[in-house]
Design a protein around this motif. Structure first.
Motif, PDB file in Angstrom:
ATOM      1  N   VAL A 107      -1.305  -3.460  -7.482  1.00 21.04           N
ATOM      2  CA  VAL A 107      -0.619  -4.533  -7.073  1.00 21.04           C
ATOM      3  C   VAL A 107       0.587  -3.782  -7.312  1.00 21.04           C
ATOM      4  O   VAL A 107       2.042  -3.169  -6.808  1.00 21.04           O
ATOM      5  CB  VAL A 107      -0.661  -5.206  -7.510  1.00 21.04           C
ATOM      6  CG1 VAL A 107       0.593  -6.510  -7.844  1.00 21.04           C
ATOM      7  CG2 VAL A 107      -1.941  -6.032  -6.529  1.00 21.04           C
ATOM      8  N   THR A 108       0.568  -2.788  -8.139  1.00 21.62           N
ATOM      9  CA  THR A 108       2.505  -2.055  -9.176  1.00 21.62           C
ATOM     10  C   THR A 108       2.252  -1.138  -8.368  1.00 21.62           C
ATOM     11  O   THR A 108       3.331  -0.259  -8.442  1.00 21.62           O
ATOM     12  CB  THR A 108       2.075  -2.345 -10.448  1.00 21.62           C
ATOM     13  OG1 THR A 108       0.518  -1.093 -10.858  1.00 21.62           O
ATOM     14  CG2 THR A 108       2.187  -3.927 -10.992  1.00 21.62           C
ATOM     15  N   HIS A 109       1.614  -0.106  -8.614  1.00 23.22           N
ATOM     16  CA  HIS A 109       1.820   1.410  -7.472  1.00 23.22           C
ATOM     17  C   HIS A 109       2.387   1.085  -6.736  1.00 23.22           C
ATOM     18  O   HIS A 109       3.085   0.234  -5.603  1.00 23.22           O
ATOM     19  CB  HIS A 109       0.345   1.851  -7.059  1.00 23.22           C
ATOM     20  CG  HIS A 109       0.740   2.973  -7.138  1.00 23.22           C
ATOM     21  ND1 HIS A 109       1.423   3.663  -6.312  1.00 23.22           N
ATOM     22  CD2 HIS A 109      -0.276   3.684  -7.725  1.00 23.22           C
ATOM     23  CE1 HIS A 109       0.745   4.752  -6.582  1.00 23.22           C
ATOM     24  NE2 HIS A 109      -0.471   5.410  -7.872  1.00 23.22           N
ATOM     25  N   PRO A 110       3.645   1.720  -6.460  1.00 19.31           N
ATOM     26  CA  PRO A 110       4.921   2.550  -5.768  1.00 19.31           C
ATOM     27  C   PRO A 110       4.401   2.925  -4.439  1.00 19.31           C
ATOM     28  O   PRO A 110       5.235   2.281  -3.447  1.00 19.31           O
ATOM     29  CB  PRO A 110       5.596   3.809  -6.103  1.00 19.31           C
ATOM     30  CG  PRO A 110       5.011   4.154  -7.426  1.00 19.31           C
ATOM     31  CD  PRO A 110       4.085   2.780  -8.016  1.00 19.31           C
ATOM     32  N   ASP A 111       2.999   3.467  -4.747  1.00 24.16           N
ATOM     33  CA  ASP A 111       3.020   3.988  -3.048  1.00 24.16           C
ATOM     34  C   ASP A 111       1.786   3.420  -2.324  1.00 24.16           C
ATOM     35  O   ASP A 111       0.580   3.929  -1.889  1.00 24.16           O
ATOM     36  CB  ASP A 111       2.683   5.108  -2.967  1.00 24.16           C
ATOM     37  CG  ASP A 111       3.445   6.978  -3.276  1.00 24.16           C
ATOM     38  OD1 ASP A 111       4.967   6.063  -3.090  1.00 24.16           O
ATOM     39  OD2 ASP A 111       3.123   7.553  -4.199  1.00 24.16           O
ATOM     40  N   ARG A 112       1.648   2.230  -2.493  1.00 19.43           N
ATOM     41  CA  ARG A 112       0.555   0.645  -2.461  1.00 19.43           C
ATOM     42  C   ARG A 112       0.417   0.883  -1.081  1.00 19.43           C
ATOM     43  O   ARG A 112      -1.164   1.137  -0.629  1.00 19.43           O
ATOM     44  CB  ARG A 112       1.524  -0.212  -2.584  1.00 19.43           C
ATOM     45  CG  ARG A 112       0.095  -1.349  -2.741  1.00 19.43           C
ATOM     46  CD  ARG A 112       0.633  -3.112  -2.962  1.00 19.43           C
ATOM     47  NE  ARG A 112       1.439  -3.407  -2.607  1.00 19.43           N
ATOM     48  CZ  ARG A 112       2.136  -4.822  -2.450  1.00 19.43           C
ATOM     49  NH1 ARG A 112       2.476  -5.327  -3.851  1.00 19.43           N
ATOM     50  NH2 ARG A 112       3.159  -5.075  -1.576  1.00 19.43           N
ATOM     51  N   ASP A 113       1.144   0.807   0.205  1.00 18.09           N
ATOM     52  CA  ASP A 113       0.829   0.851   1.570  1.00 18.09           C
ATOM     53  C   ASP A 113       0.854   2.402   1.829  1.00 18.09           C
ATOM     54  O   ASP A 113      -0.543   2.210   2.641  1.00 18.09           O
ATOM     55  CB  ASP A 113       2.705   1.248   2.113  1.00 18.09           C
ATOM     56  CG  ASP A 113       3.396  -0.379   2.183  1.00 18.09           C
ATOM     57  OD1 ASP A 113       1.858  -1.277   1.594  1.00 18.09           O
ATOM     58  OD2 ASP A 113       4.213  -0.393   2.435  1.00 18.09           O
ATOM     59  N   ALA A 114       0.278   3.402   1.696  1.00 14.36           N
ATOM     60  CA  ALA A 114       0.199   5.019   1.612  1.00 14.36           C
ATOM     61  C   ALA A 114      -1.569   5.148   1.101  1.00 14.36           C
ATOM     62  O   ALA A 114      -2.558   4.628   1.878  1.00 14.36           O
ATOM     63  CB  ALA A 114       0.358   6.225   0.479  1.00 14.36           C
ATOM     64  N   MET A 115      -1.102   3.805  -0.432  1.00 13.36           N
ATOM     65  CA  MET A 115      -2.752   3.777  -1.027  1.00 13.36           C
ATOM     66  C   MET A 115      -3.376   3.155   0.108  1.00 13.36           C
ATOM     67  O   MET A 115      -4.679   3.325   0.450  1.00 13.36           O
ATOM     68  CB  MET A 115      -2.549   3.549  -2.097  1.00 13.36           C
ATOM     69  CG  MET A 115      -2.236   3.907  -2.903  1.00 13.36           C
ATOM     70  SD  MET A 115      -2.306   3.133  -4.682  1.00 13.36           S
ATOM     71  CE  MET A 115      -4.015   2.456  -5.196  1.00 13.36           C
ATOM     72  N   LEU A 116      -2.572   2.498   0.943  1.00 13.50           N
ATOM     73  CA  LEU A 116      -3.844   0.772   1.747  1.00 13.50           C
ATOM     74  C   LEU A 116      -4.078   2.319   3.111  1.00 13.50           C
ATOM     75  O   LEU A 116      -4.931   1.647   3.273  1.00 13.50           O
ATOM     76  CB  LEU A 116      -3.141   0.150   1.967  1.00 13.50           C
ATOM     77  CG  LEU A 116      -3.480  -1.154   2.483  1.00 13.50           C
ATOM     78  CD1 LEU A 116      -4.331  -2.160   1.219  1.00 13.50           C
ATOM     79  CD2 LEU A 116      -2.099  -2.640   3.037  1.00 13.50           C
ATOM     80  N   ARG A 117      -3.417   2.556   3.319  1.00  6.72           N
ATOM     81  CA  ARG A 117      -3.896   3.416   4.215  1.00  6.72           C
ATOM     82  C   ARG A 117      -5.193   4.061   4.189  1.00  6.72           C
ATOM     83  O   ARG A 117      -5.551   4.624   5.118  1.00  6.72           O
ATOM     84  CB  ARG A 117      -2.478   4.549   5.357  1.00  6.72           C
ATOM     85  CG  ARG A 117      -1.781   3.323   5.995  1.00  6.72           C
ATOM     86  CD  ARG A 117      -0.549   4.575   6.853  1.00  6.72           C
ATOM     87  NE  ARG A 117       0.348   5.468   5.962  1.00  6.72           N
ATOM     88  CZ  ARG A 117       1.221   4.705   5.711  1.00  6.72           C
ATOM     89  NH1 ARG A 117       1.595   3.716   5.409  1.00  6.72           N
ATOM     90  NH2 ARG A 117       1.788   5.670   4.981  1.00  6.72           N
ATOM     91  N   SER A 118      -5.041   5.303   2.778  1.00  7.52           N
ATOM     92  CA  SER A 118      -5.855   6.233   2.399  1.00  7.52           C
ATOM     93  C   SER A 118      -7.101   5.419   2.331  1.00  7.52           C
ATOM     94  O   SER A 118      -8.118   5.896   2.989  1.00  7.52           O
ATOM     95  CB  SER A 118      -5.662   6.581   1.347  1.00  7.52           C
ATOM     96  OG  SER A 118      -6.695   7.224   0.520  1.00  7.52           O
ATOM     97  N   GLN A 122     -10.457   6.080   4.906  1.00  4.89           N
ATOM     98  CA  GLN A 122     -12.178   5.963   3.768  1.00  4.89           C
ATOM     99  C   GLN A 122     -12.994   5.234   4.400  1.00  4.89           C
ATOM    100  O   GLN A 122     -14.213   5.503   4.982  1.00  4.89           O
ATOM    101  CB  GLN A 122     -11.633   5.809   2.493  1.00  4.89           C
ATOM    102  CG  GLN A 122     -10.817   7.332   1.721  1.00  4.89           C
ATOM    103  CD  GLN A 122     -11.826   8.087   1.718  1.00  4.89           C
ATOM    104  OE1 GLN A 122     -12.795   8.330   2.091  1.00  4.89           O
ATOM    105  NE2 GLN A 122     -10.884   9.046   1.175  1.00  4.89           N
ATOM    106  N   VAL A 123     -12.766   3.917   4.309  1.00  5.70           N
ATOM    107  CA  VAL A 123     -13.923   2.565   4.829  1.00  5.70           C
ATOM    108  C   VAL A 123     -13.816   3.212   6.739  1.00  5.70           C
ATOM    109  O   VAL A 123     -15.440   2.934   6.605  1.00  5.70           O
ATOM    110  CB  VAL A 123     -13.353   1.583   4.910  1.00  5.70           C
ATOM    111  CG1 VAL A 123     -13.740  -0.399   5.438  1.00  5.70           C
ATOM    112  CG2 VAL A 123     -12.625   1.031   2.828  1.00  5.70           C
ATOM    113  N   HIS A 124     -13.032   2.982   7.070  1.00  8.31           N
ATOM    114  CA  HIS A 124     -13.735   3.346   8.652  1.00  8.31           C
ATOM    115  C   HIS A 124     -14.210   4.688   8.476  1.00  8.31           C
ATOM    116  O   HIS A 124     -15.452   4.521   9.082  1.00  8.31           O
ATOM    117  CB  HIS A 124     -12.521   3.895   9.741  1.00  8.31           C
ATOM    118  CG  HIS A 124     -11.892   2.187   9.476  1.00  8.31           C
ATOM    119  ND1 HIS A 124     -11.130   1.945   9.385  1.00  8.31           N
ATOM    120  CD2 HIS A 124     -11.631   1.529  11.168  1.00  8.31           C
ATOM    121  CE1 HIS A 124      -9.999   0.429  10.193  1.00  8.31           C
ATOM    122  NE2 HIS A 124     -11.295   0.588  11.258  1.00  8.31           N
TER     123      HIS A 124
END
Lengths: 168, 165
Positions: A107-118, A122-124
């Motif tokens: 939640v507090t990470h600045p690159d949250r969107d990039a992490m979400l995409r990554s 990975q899930v896919h």
């Protein structure tokens, strides 16, 4: 009394622990049996030697090892008592804390969107690998079934119980 | 405190039973470790020394069953035990005979079965009474007496063989 029977009474005899009747029987036997008299003398010698056995001394090395034992036991016990509350020993606390920590970092990470995409990628990728494995497992099963069918057909043809050969 | 009061007793019991100093030291450490971890289980209304010695006896017998010390030679009597002999008690001749007998007995102790050896160690070498030894061994006094008499007779017969050889 036989020598074997006397032997079982010799130790008690040397300690004066026999009844008068048994003592008299042992003494009568000892008077005519030098072997048993010799064994009695050795038994008394054994008694004297055992009574004067020296006690071994504890070495300084062993004492140091023993003195360090309680401290070692305390050191093992202290961290758990001093730093970790009872809650830590609950079975669900550690996994729950790990999940909460991961969520807080996310939640507090600045690159949250990039992490979400990554994470999404990975899930896919994981799903895709599972699908490939599933397909391979299915084809393997088909192959096994085909082998089984072939084997059954071959067995029917050979039919070792058939009596045709005998008739010929 | 516990170490000061009981280390000599436990070590000499382990040493007399095993006959090997290094083995006895390791076993003494293991026994004290067990004692420290089991102190909470001790019933304060019971005899602490008997409880401690019973724990030591059980550990020694268990380890004996696992490792079978009798296959190993006992330490040399003169090197390890002779320091404590009281030479003032007897004349020099008697002393030599007595010392020889002690050495033979020390070397022969491992020929006795473990239960008999333990009874001899407690009663004869540790100087306990029959009642105290019976409490530690958890046996009736009569059984302990017959076990000790059997052990002494076996030792006397070993002496006889050694002297005749």
């Amino acid at each position: 009394m036989t020598c074997r029977r006397i032997e079982t009474h010799l130790a008690a005899y040397s300690q004066g622990a026999l009844s008068a009747r048994k003592r008299a029987a042992v003494e009568a036997h000892l008077g005519r049996c030098p072997e048993c008299a010799r064994l009695l003398s050795l038994l008394e010698e054994t008694d004297r030697a055992l009574a004067a056995f020296p006690q071994p001394m504890v070495s300084g090395r062993l004492l140091r090892r023993l003195y360090s034992l309680p401290r070692r036991a305390e050191e093992k016990a202290k961290p758990a008592r001093a730093f970790l509350p009872r809650l830590v020993r609950q079975p669900l606390f550690v996994p729950a804390a790990a999940v909460a920590l991961a969520a807080a970092i996310f939640v507090t990470h600045p690159d949250r969107d990039a992490m979400l995409r990554s994470l999404n990628r990975q899930v896919h990728r994981g799903f895709h690998q599972v699908e490939v494995l599933y397909a391979r497992a299915g084809s393997l099963l088909d192959k096994l079934n085909a082998y089984r069918e072939d084997a059954l057909v071959s067995l029917k043809r050979i039919n070792p119980l058939s009596t045709n050969g005998d008739k010929k | 405190m516990l170490v000061n009061s009981y280390s000599a007793k436990i070590f000499s019991m382990a040493y007399q039973f095993t006959g090997v100093q290094a083995e006895a030291e390791d076993l003494t450490q293991e026994i004290f470790l067990k004692v420290f971890s089991s102190l909470g289980k001790f019933d304060r209304e019971k005899n602490f020394t008997a409880w401690l010695l019973t724990l030591a006896k059980n550990h020694l017998i268990d380890e004996y069953r696992k490792t079978k010390w009798e296959r190993k030679n006992r330490d040399d009597f003169d090197d390890c035990l002779d320091r404590g002999l009281d030479r003032a008690k007897d004349g020099p001749e008697d002393d030599a005979v007595l010392n020889d007998t002690r050495r033979l007995i020390w070397d022969s102790l491992n020929l006795l079965p473990a239960d008999v050896r333990m009874a001899i160690v407690l009663k004869e070498l540790q100087g306990q009474t029959y009642e105290e030894a019976a409490q530690v061994l958890n046996l009736p006094v009569g059984t302990v007496k017959s076990r000790i008499n059997r052990g002494k007779l076996a030792l006397a017969k070993i002496l006889q063989k050694q002297r005749e050889a």
